[in-house]
Scaffold this motif. Structure first.
Motif, PDB file in Angstrom:
ATOM      1  N   MET A 145      91.717  -9.470 101.938  1.00  0.00           N
ATOM      2  CA  MET A 145      91.766  -8.011 101.860  1.00  0.00           C
ATOM      3  C   MET A 145      90.585  -7.478 101.081  1.00  0.00           C
ATOM      4  SD  MET A 145      94.840  -7.470  99.118  1.00  0.00           S
ATOM      5  CE  MET A 145      95.514  -9.095  98.787  1.00  0.00           C
ATOM      6  N   GLY A 146      90.299  -6.218 101.319  1.00  0.00           N
ATOM      7  CA  GLY A 146      89.269  -5.531 100.565  1.00  0.00           C
ATOM      8  C   GLY A 146      89.836  -4.970  99.274  1.00  0.00           C
ATOM      9  N   ARG A 147      88.951  -4.537  98.416  1.00  0.00           N
ATOM     10  CA  ARG A 147      89.356  -4.016  97.114  1.00  0.00           C
ATOM     11  C   ARG A 147      89.844  -2.581  97.192  1.00  0.00           C
ATOM     12  NH1 ARG A 147      87.015  -0.346  93.985  1.00  0.00           N
ATOM     13  NH2 ARG A 147      85.154  -0.442  95.254  1.00  0.00           N
ATOM     14  N   ARG A 148      88.986  -1.708  97.671  1.00  0.00           N
ATOM     15  CA  ARG A 148      89.175  -0.267  97.500  1.00  0.00           C
ATOM     16  C   ARG A 148      90.464   0.264  98.120  1.00  0.00           C
ATOM     17  NH1 ARG A 148      84.165   2.463  99.237  1.00  0.00           N
ATOM     18  NH2 ARG A 148      84.876   1.622 101.186  1.00  0.00           N
ATOM     19  N   GLY A 149      90.667   0.073  99.390  1.00  0.00           N
ATOM     20  CA  GLY A 149      91.805   0.700 100.049  1.00  0.00           C
ATOM     21  C   GLY A 149      93.051  -0.155 100.128  1.00  0.00           C
ATOM     22  N   THR A 150      92.922  -1.449  99.869  1.00  0.00           N
ATOM     23  CA  THR A 150      94.063  -2.334 100.042  1.00  0.00           C
ATOM     24  C   THR A 150      94.581  -2.886  98.721  1.00  0.00           C
ATOM     25  OG1 THR A 150      93.156  -2.966 102.190  1.00  0.00           O
ATOM     26  CG2 THR A 150      94.903  -4.341 101.318  1.00  0.00           C
ATOM     27  N   TYR A 151      93.720  -3.501  97.937  1.00  0.00           N
ATOM     28  CA  TYR A 151      94.175  -4.172  96.715  1.00  0.00           C
ATOM     29  C   TYR A 151      94.283  -3.236  95.515  1.00  0.00           C
ATOM     30  CZ  TYR A 151      94.570  -7.650  93.026  1.00  0.00           C
ATOM     31  OH  TYR A 151      94.995  -8.386  91.955  1.00  0.00           O
ATOM     32  N   GLU A 152      93.300  -2.381  95.330  1.00  0.00           N
ATOM     33  CA  GLU A 152      93.230  -1.567  94.116  1.00  0.00           C
ATOM     34  C   GLU A 152      94.401  -0.601  93.913  1.00  0.00           C
ATOM     35  OE1 GLU A 152      89.288  -0.790  91.754  1.00  0.00           O
ATOM     36  OE2 GLU A 152      89.514   0.630  93.405  1.00  0.00           O
TER      37      GLU A 152
ATOM     38  N   LEU B 155      94.300 -10.523 107.908  1.00  0.00           N
ATOM     39  CA  LEU B 155      93.326  -9.563 107.392  1.00  0.00           C
ATOM     40  C   LEU B 155      94.073  -8.251 107.223  1.00  0.00           C
ATOM     41  CD1 LEU B 155      90.571  -8.296 106.766  1.00  0.00           C
ATOM     42  CD2 LEU B 155      90.161  -8.180 109.225  1.00  0.00           C
ATOM     43  N   CYS B 156      94.218  -7.815 105.991  1.00  0.00           N
ATOM     44  CA  CYS B 156      95.023  -6.637 105.702  1.00  0.00           C
ATOM     45  C   CYS B 156      94.129  -5.483 105.280  1.00  0.00           C
ATOM     46  CB  CYS B 156      96.027  -6.964 104.598  1.00  0.00           C
ATOM     47  SG  CYS B 156      97.141  -5.614 104.230  1.00  0.00           S
ATOM     48  N   GLY B 157      94.011  -4.519 106.162  1.00  0.00           N
ATOM     49  CA  GLY B 157      93.314  -3.289 105.823  1.00  0.00           C
ATOM     50  C   GLY B 157      91.842  -3.465 105.522  1.00  0.00           C
ATOM     51  N   GLY B 158      91.170  -2.346 105.445  1.00  0.00           N
ATOM     52  CA  GLY B 158      89.761  -2.332 105.098  1.00  0.00           C
ATOM     53  C   GLY B 158      88.854  -2.353 106.310  1.00  0.00           C
TER      54      GLY B 158
ATOM     55  N   LEU C 188      85.646  -4.428 105.658  1.00  0.00           N
ATOM     56  CA  LEU C 188      85.879  -5.872 105.744  1.00  0.00           C
ATOM     57  C   LEU C 188      86.158  -6.285 107.190  1.00  0.00           C
ATOM     58  CD1 LEU C 188      86.138  -8.555 104.270  1.00  0.00           C
ATOM     59  CD2 LEU C 188      88.539  -7.979 103.818  1.00  0.00           C
ATOM     60  N   ALA C 189      86.957  -5.517 107.905  1.00  0.00           N
ATOM     61  CA  ALA C 189      87.253  -5.828 109.307  1.00  0.00           C
ATOM     62  C   ALA C 189      85.977  -5.803 110.149  1.00  0.00           C
ATOM     63  CB  ALA C 189      88.279  -4.843 109.866  1.00  0.00           C
ATOM     64  N   GLY C 190      85.096  -4.848 109.884  1.00  0.00           N
ATOM     65  CA  GLY C 190      83.832  -4.796 110.608  1.00  0.00           C
ATOM     66  C   GLY C 190      82.973  -6.026 110.354  1.00  0.00           C
ATOM     67  N   GLN C 191      82.975  -6.517 109.121  1.00  0.00           N
ATOM     68  CA  GLN C 191      82.216  -7.722 108.802  1.00  0.00           C
ATOM     69  C   GLN C 191      82.821  -8.960 109.457  1.00  0.00           C
ATOM     70  OE1 GLN C 191      80.915  -8.129 104.571  1.00  0.00           O
ATOM     71  NE2 GLN C 191      82.098  -6.243 104.317  1.00  0.00           N
TER      72      GLN C 191
ATOM     73  N   GLY D  68      93.404   9.442 108.250  1.00  0.00           N
ATOM     74  CA  GLY D  68      93.389   8.012 108.483  1.00  0.00           C
ATOM     75  C   GLY D  68      92.134   7.314 108.011  1.00  0.00           C
ATOM     76  N   VAL D  69      92.137   6.019 108.215  1.00  0.00           N
ATOM     77  CA  VAL D  69      91.042   5.138 107.837  1.00  0.00           C
ATOM     78  C   VAL D  69      90.531   4.475 109.106  1.00  0.00           C
ATOM     79  CG1 VAL D  69      90.460   3.055 106.513  1.00  0.00           C
ATOM     80  CG2 VAL D  69      92.093   4.694 105.591  1.00  0.00           C
ATOM     81  N   GLN D  70      89.220   4.371 109.237  1.00  0.00           N
ATOM     82  CA  GLN D  70      88.665   3.696 110.405  1.00  0.00           C
ATOM     83  C   GLN D  70      89.070   2.232 110.398  1.00  0.00           C
ATOM     84  OE1 GLN D  70      84.459   4.721 109.825  1.00  0.00           O
ATOM     85  NE2 GLN D  70      84.558   5.632 111.861  1.00  0.00           N
ATOM     86  N   ALA D  71      89.433   1.710 111.563  1.00  0.00           N
ATOM     87  CA  ALA D  71      89.829   0.309 111.661  1.00  0.00           C
ATOM     88  C   ALA D  71      88.636  -0.621 111.446  1.00  0.00           C
ATOM     89  CB  ALA D  71      90.469   0.035 113.019  1.00  0.00           C
ATOM     90  N   PHE D  72      87.464  -0.223 111.920  1.00  0.00           N
ATOM     91  CA  PHE D  72      86.244  -1.027 111.788  1.00  0.00           C
ATOM     92  C   PHE D  72      85.090  -0.112 111.433  1.00  0.00           C
ATOM     93  CE2 PHE D  72      88.959  -3.153 114.847  1.00  0.00           C
ATOM     94  CZ  PHE D  72      88.982  -4.450 114.374  1.00  0.00           C
TER      95      PHE D  72
END
Length: 139
Positions: free
Chosen positions: A15-22, A77-80, A83-86, A106-110
């Motif tokens: 997962m990414g930091r900003r939108g998922t973990y933080e 892969l959870c959110g971000g 990260l999904a784009g990478q 919303g948040v862009q998927a990629f």
């Protein structure tokens, strides 16, 4: 499902930091899914005191390729969108949950520099509420 039920699909979460973990970290949750090994991609977070969570500041593609070679279940892969784009070239299956409710912009998927990727619908489940879950596999 009881807490001691073994994982059936995934044993690893990236997962990414900003939108998922933080958001969880801000309220004291250092491990949102303690039944999974979790990798959080961040160049700013300090390590947390939980053996299930590893803060990673290296290339996500390299880590995911290494994890895919190891024994175990699938990787979630959870959110971000970043990260999904990478990781777009490493995604074998995409599960999209949709609801007939507009809650925000919303948040862009990629995001980032990724190439369009052809996927095939393999399963679709619809619920009486109008919600839908669709499974896509890489073709």
């Amino acid at each position: 499902m009881p807490l001691d039920t073994p994982n059936r699909e995934w044993d690893t979460l990236v997962m990414g930091r900003r939108g998922t973990y933080e958001p969880g970290l801000e309220i004291g949750i250092t491990s949102p899914c303690n039944h999974l090994k979790q990798y959080v991609f961040s160049t700013t977070l300090e390590p947390v005191d939980n053996p299930q969570v590893e803060i990673v500041d290296t290339d996500p593609v390299e880590l995911v390729r290494r994890l895919k070679k190891e024994e175990g279940l699938n990787i979630w892969l959870c959110g971000g969108g970043n990260l999904a784009g990478q990781l777009i070239d490493e995604i074998d299956q995409l599960i999209i949950k949709s609801s007939p409710v507009i809650a925000s912009e919303g948040v862009q998927a990629f995001t980032g520099n990724f190439q369009p990727t052809q996927l095939t619908v393999t399963t679709r489940q619809e619920f009486s509420s109008g919600a839908r879950v669709t499974w896509f596999d890489r073709t």
